[in-house]
Design a protein around this motif. Structure first.
Motif, PDB file in Angstrom:
ATOM      1  N   ILE A 274       0.871  -1.191   0.000  1.00 50.70           N
ATOM      2  CA  ILE A 274       0.000   0.000   0.000  1.00 50.70           C
ATOM      3  C   ILE A 274       0.901   1.233   0.000  1.00 50.70           C
ATOM      4  CG2 ILE A 274      -1.912   1.200   1.115  1.00 50.70           C
ATOM      5  CD1 ILE A 274      -2.598  -1.402   2.587  1.00 50.70           C
ATOM      6  N   VAL A 275       0.752   2.058  -1.027  1.00 45.66           N
ATOM      7  CA  VAL A 275       1.609   3.231  -1.213  1.00 45.66           C
ATOM      8  C   VAL A 275       0.848   4.497  -0.837  1.00 45.66           C
ATOM      9  CG1 VAL A 275       2.868   4.607  -2.904  1.00 45.66           C
ATOM     10  CG2 VAL A 275       2.850   2.109  -3.101  1.00 45.66           C
ATOM     11  N   PHE A 276       1.364   5.260   0.109  1.00 45.98           N
ATOM     12  CA  PHE A 276       0.746   6.511   0.551  1.00 45.98           C
ATOM     13  C   PHE A 276       1.529   7.684  -0.030  1.00 45.98           C
ATOM     14  CE2 PHE A 276      -1.966   4.928   4.073  1.00 45.98           C
ATOM     15  CZ  PHE A 276      -1.519   3.618   4.123  1.00 45.98           C
ATOM     16  N   LEU A 277       0.862   8.583  -0.736  1.00 44.58           N
ATOM     17  CA  LEU A 277       1.536   9.804  -1.180  1.00 44.58           C
ATOM     18  C   LEU A 277       1.837  10.662   0.050  1.00 44.58           C
ATOM     19  CD1 LEU A 277       2.511  11.783  -3.400  1.00 44.58           C
ATOM     20  CD2 LEU A 277       0.174  12.683  -3.487  1.00 44.58           C
ATOM     21  N   GLU A 278       3.109  11.008   0.229  1.00 46.21           N
ATOM     22  CA  GLU A 278       3.483  11.949   1.307  1.00 46.21           C
ATOM     23  C   GLU A 278       3.915  13.264   0.668  1.00 46.21           C
ATOM     24  OE1 GLU A 278       2.980  11.325   4.492  1.00 46.21           O
ATOM     25  OE2 GLU A 278       3.025   9.159   4.779  1.00 46.21           O
ATOM     26  N   GLY A 279       5.231  13.632   0.732  1.00 45.08           N
ATOM     27  CA  GLY A 279       5.677  14.909   0.190  1.00 45.08           C
ATOM     28  C   GLY A 279       6.110  14.819  -1.269  1.00 45.08           C
ATOM     29  N   GLY A 280       6.843  15.862  -1.702  1.00 44.46           N
ATOM     30  CA  GLY A 280       7.253  15.974  -3.106  1.00 44.46           C
ATOM     31  C   GLY A 280       6.651  17.246  -3.669  1.00 44.46           C
ATOM     32  N   TYR A 281       7.497  18.182  -4.107  1.00 42.37           N
ATOM     33  CA  TYR A 281       7.005  19.530  -4.407  1.00 42.37           C
ATOM     34  C   TYR A 281       7.387  20.033  -5.790  1.00 42.37           C
ATOM     35  CZ  TYR A 281       5.988  18.655   0.337  1.00 42.37           C
ATOM     36  OH  TYR A 281       5.506  18.021   1.448  1.00 42.37           O
ATOM     37  N   ASP A 282       8.085  19.206  -6.573  1.00 37.63           N
ATOM     38  CA  ASP A 282       8.330  19.522  -7.988  1.00 37.63           C
ATOM     39  C   ASP A 282       7.398  18.635  -8.802  1.00 37.63           C
ATOM     40  OD1 ASP A 282      10.338  20.805 -10.083  1.00 37.63           O
ATOM     41  OD2 ASP A 282       9.952  18.723 -10.676  1.00 37.63           O
ATOM     42  N   LEU A 283       6.484  19.257  -9.536  1.00 40.64           N
ATOM     43  CA  LEU A 283       5.422  18.478 -10.173  1.00 40.64           C
ATOM     44  C   LEU A 283       5.961  17.486 -11.197  1.00 40.64           C
ATOM     45  CD1 LEU A 283       2.710  21.271 -10.620  1.00 40.64           C
ATOM     46  CD2 LEU A 283       2.960  19.637  -8.736  1.00 40.64           C
ATOM     47  N   ALA A 284       6.937  17.902 -11.993  1.00 40.23           N
ATOM     48  CA  ALA A 284       7.497  16.984 -13.002  1.00 40.23           C
ATOM     49  C   ALA A 284       8.223  15.822 -12.329  1.00 40.23           C
ATOM     50  CB  ALA A 284       8.451  17.735 -13.926  1.00 40.23           C
ATOM     51  N   ALA A 285       8.927  16.104 -11.243  1.00 44.44           N
ATOM     52  CA  ALA A 285       9.633  15.044 -10.507  1.00 44.44           C
ATOM     53  C   ALA A 285       8.651  14.052  -9.900  1.00 44.44           C
ATOM     54  CB  ALA A 285      10.518  15.656  -9.415  1.00 44.44           C
ATOM     55  N   ILE A 286       7.541  14.552  -9.380  1.00 43.19           N
ATOM     56  CA  ILE A 286       6.522  13.647  -8.817  1.00 43.19           C
ATOM     57  C   ILE A 286       6.009  12.718  -9.917  1.00 43.19           C
ATOM     58  CG2 ILE A 286       4.188  13.496  -7.847  1.00 43.19           C
ATOM     59  CD1 ILE A 286       4.691  16.243  -6.531  1.00 43.19           C
ATOM     60  N   GLU A 287       5.692  13.302 -11.065  1.00 42.34           N
ATOM     61  CA  GLU A 287       5.085  12.502 -12.141  1.00 42.34           C
ATOM     62  C   GLU A 287       6.044  11.413 -12.642  1.00 42.34           C
ATOM     63  OE1 GLU A 287       3.185  14.719 -15.270  1.00 42.34           O
ATOM     64  OE2 GLU A 287       3.259  13.007 -16.641  1.00 42.34           O
ATOM     65  N   THR A 288       7.272  11.788 -12.953  1.00 39.65           N
ATOM     66  CA  THR A 288       8.196  10.803 -13.525  1.00 39.65           C
ATOM     67  C   THR A 288       8.639   9.781 -12.469  1.00 39.65           C
ATOM     68  OG1 THR A 288      10.008  12.378 -13.155  1.00 39.65           O
ATOM     69  CG2 THR A 288       9.059  12.300 -15.361  1.00 39.65           C
ATOM     70  N   SER A 289       8.772  10.225 -11.219  1.00 38.29           N
ATOM     71  CA  SER A 289       9.183   9.306 -10.152  1.00 38.29           C
ATOM     72  C   SER A 289       8.059   8.331  -9.816  1.00 38.29           C
ATOM     73  CB  SER A 289       9.570  10.093  -8.895  1.00 38.29           C
ATOM     74  OG  SER A 289      10.606  11.010  -9.176  1.00 38.29           O
ATOM     75  N   ALA A 290       6.826   8.822  -9.791  1.00 39.90           N
ATOM     76  CA  ALA A 290       5.686   7.940  -9.510  1.00 39.90           C
ATOM     77  C   ALA A 290       5.547   6.894 -10.612  1.00 39.90           C
ATOM     78  CB  ALA A 290       4.401   8.750  -9.368  1.00 39.90           C
ATOM     79  N   ALA A 291       5.775   7.311 -11.853  1.00 39.81           N
ATOM     80  CA  ALA A 291       5.692   6.353 -12.969  1.00 39.81           C
ATOM     81  C   ALA A 291       6.741   5.252 -12.798  1.00 39.81           C
ATOM     82  CB  ALA A 291       5.892   7.078 -14.298  1.00 39.81           C
ATOM     83  N   ALA A 292       7.966   5.647 -12.460  1.00 35.74           N
ATOM     84  CA  ALA A 292       9.029   4.652 -12.249  1.00 35.74           C
ATOM     85  C   ALA A 292       8.689   3.750 -11.063  1.00 35.74           C
ATOM     86  CB  ALA A 292      10.365   5.360 -12.022  1.00 35.74           C
ATOM     87  N   MET A 293       8.151   4.341  -9.999  1.00 38.28           N
ATOM     88  CA  MET A 293       7.780   3.565  -8.813  1.00 38.28           C
ATOM     89  C   MET A 293       6.755   2.488  -9.150  1.00 38.28           C
ATOM     90  SD  MET A 293       5.716   4.871  -5.453  1.00 38.28           S
ATOM     91  CE  MET A 293       4.201   5.005  -6.411  1.00 38.28           C
ATOM     92  N   VAL A 294       5.722   2.866  -9.902  1.00 35.60           N
ATOM     93  CA  VAL A 294       4.675   1.895 -10.236  1.00 35.60           C
ATOM     94  C   VAL A 294       5.264   0.765 -11.082  1.00 35.60           C
ATOM     95  CG1 VAL A 294       2.473   1.551 -11.419  1.00 35.60           C
ATOM     96  CG2 VAL A 294       2.833   3.594 -10.024  1.00 35.60           C
ATOM     97  N   ARG A 295       6.133   1.120 -12.034  1.00 35.68           N
ATOM     98  CA  ARG A 295       6.774   0.064 -12.834  1.00 35.68           C
ATOM     99  C   ARG A 295       7.651  -0.825 -11.958  1.00 35.68           C
ATOM    100  NH1 ARG A 295       7.171   4.284 -16.728  1.00 35.68           N
ATOM    101  NH2 ARG A 295       9.357   4.607 -16.218  1.00 35.68           N
ATOM    102  N   GLY A 296       8.319  -0.226 -10.977  1.00 33.81           N
ATOM    103  CA  GLY A 296       9.138  -1.015 -10.049  1.00 33.81           C
ATOM    104  C   GLY A 296       8.292  -1.988  -9.245  1.00 33.81           C
ATOM    105  N   LEU A 297       7.121  -1.551  -8.839  1.00 34.97           N
ATOM    106  CA  LEU A 297       6.249  -2.401  -8.021  1.00 34.97           C
ATOM    107  C   LEU A 297       5.726  -3.596  -8.805  1.00 34.97           C
ATOM    108  CD1 LEU A 297       4.201   0.285  -6.032  1.00 34.97           C
ATOM    109  CD2 LEU A 297       5.953  -1.259  -5.114  1.00 34.97           C
ATOM    110  N   VAL A 298       5.493  -3.417 -10.105  1.00 31.37           N
ATOM    111  CA  VAL A 298       4.994  -4.546 -10.912  1.00 31.37           C
ATOM    112  C   VAL A 298       6.128  -5.261 -11.641  1.00 31.37           C
ATOM    113  CG1 VAL A 298       2.714  -3.490 -11.182  1.00 31.37           C
ATOM    114  CG2 VAL A 298       4.449  -3.153 -12.956  1.00 31.37           C
ATOM    115  N   ASP A 299       7.368  -4.958 -11.239  1.00 29.84           N
ATOM    116  CA  ASP A 299       8.554  -5.629 -11.777  1.00 29.84           C
ATOM    117  C   ASP A 299       8.729  -5.386 -13.267  1.00 29.84           C
ATOM    118  OD1 ASP A 299      10.890  -7.000 -11.490  1.00 29.84           O
ATOM    119  OD2 ASP A 299       9.995  -8.983 -11.699  1.00 29.84           O
ATOM    120  N   ASP A 300       8.433  -4.170 -13.698  1.00 30.79           N
ATOM    121  CA  ASP A 300       8.621  -3.795 -15.096  1.00 30.79           C
ATOM    122  C   ASP A 300       9.590  -2.611 -15.162  1.00 30.79           C
ATOM    123  OD1 ASP A 300       8.296  -3.583 -17.852  1.00 30.79           O
ATOM    124  OD2 ASP A 300       6.580  -2.226 -17.660  1.00 30.79           O
TER     125      ASP A 300
END
Ligand SMILES: [Zn+2]
Length: 332
Positions: A274-300
């Protein structure tokens, strides 16, 4: 891919306004959601329910809750210099705190919670650091009531002081935090080891990047989570350790969030995440990092090549010192 993923959020979480020009703004949640969409992983979208009072009260005092509700419902105002309440804060906080319980009932392998206000600084009787209710601690209380074990990995750049205090005495909850230090809120030292080494703080100096985080995950985070054998993995996913974040000084790149997510998942592959959004204040960094995180979670997610990372030497020393301290509790 075959992995069941849910995305839980609520329109109320976009309505809470932390103050004019405040970095903790609704657009952050939209950037998180854009990142999930950009990951290419399909997620079932659900509207978060209001948290049950019983689970919130496992973490927060009833008087604090009543005061926060009344303050919000009468228009709100300033709590401390960076934490503001408005008329929509109470509803947003209840939906944010309820998302974890909903993820449990939904039973998905991976649940992504697009929630704000964030939670990991919130204390039993005190809102601080943009946080009001400790969303991840509320979900932890519900899981622990079933007798199941929880591993919390908090990679927000700030130490999750509220979460640590909530779980430090419980040997059935592991709390691992990687954060900048010295830095707000000035807690989270190596020497804070909780019950039987179930609090693990890795306080890194400014400039620390993905090379040191890789060592920390290989030598500490991975082995400790694996040996703890959690029934659930809860992630305090802040994206403010990213090099582009305006509030902090660590040097992760977006791909590093894919790495961390993959390593956490590999450490307990049968535990729902279960992933909870906490901080992060650069919008582009949030978007690209979240995308990588989701791929990491599904092993892609695959390790990028040719990336130069140069953390300061003191950052490597933190990993070595932590290994010494925690080898008395874990096989490292
Ligand atoms: Zn943070």
């Amino acid at each position: 891919m075959g992995v069941e993923v849910v995305y839980i959020t609520h329109p109320a979480c976009l309505e809470h306004l932390a103050g004019s020009g405040h970095p903790e703004r609704p657009e952050r949640l939209r950037a998180f959601e854009a990142g999930i969409n950009a990951s290419g992983v399909s997620a079932k979208r659900l509207a978060s329910e209001v948290a049950e009072r019983k689970w919130i009260e496992a973490v927060h005092d009833a008087v604090y809750l009543d005061n926060l509700r009344d303050f919000s419902q009468t228009g709100g105002g300033i709590v401390d210099s960076d934490t503001w309440v408005d008329s929509s804060t109470w509803e947003a906080a209840l939906r944010a705190a309820g998302a974890g319980g909903m993820a449990l009932r939904e039973g998905a392998e991976i649940a992504l919670l697009g929630v704000r206000p964030p939670g990991h600084h919130a204390l039993r009787r005190r809102a601080m650091g943009f946080c009001f209710l400790n969303n991840i601690a509320v979900a932890t209380a519900e899981i622990r009531d079933r007798g199941e074990k929880v591993a919390i990995v908090d990679w927000d750049v700030h130490h999750g002081n509220g979460t640590q205090v909530a779980v430090a005495d419980d040997p059935g909850t592991l709390y691992v935090s990687l954060h900048q230090s010295p830095f707000y809120p000035l807690t989270g030292l190596l020497s804070e080891t909780g019950a039987n080494g179930t609090t693990v703080n890795l306080p890194f100096p400014a400039g620390t990047g993905g090379d040191v985080y890789r060592q920390a995950f290989a030598r500490l985070v991975g082995p400790i989570v694996r040996q703890f054998e959690p029934d659930y993995i809860l992630i305090s996913a802040g994206f403010d350790a990213h090099v582009d974040d305006p509030l902090a000084d660590l040097s992760l790149d977006s791909a590093d969030y894919g790495f961390m997510a993959k390593k956490v998942r590999q450490a307990a592959p049968s535990a729902p995440v279960i992933v909870f959004l906490e901080g992060g204040y650069d919008l582009a960094a949030i978007e690209t990092s979240a995308a990588a995180m989701v791929r990491g979670l599904v092993d892609d997610w695959n390790e990028p090549t040719g990336v130069l990372r140069t953390s300061p030497p003191e950052a490597f020393t933190v990993v070595e010192e932590a290994e010494q301290i925690f080898s008395t509790f874990w096989r490292l």
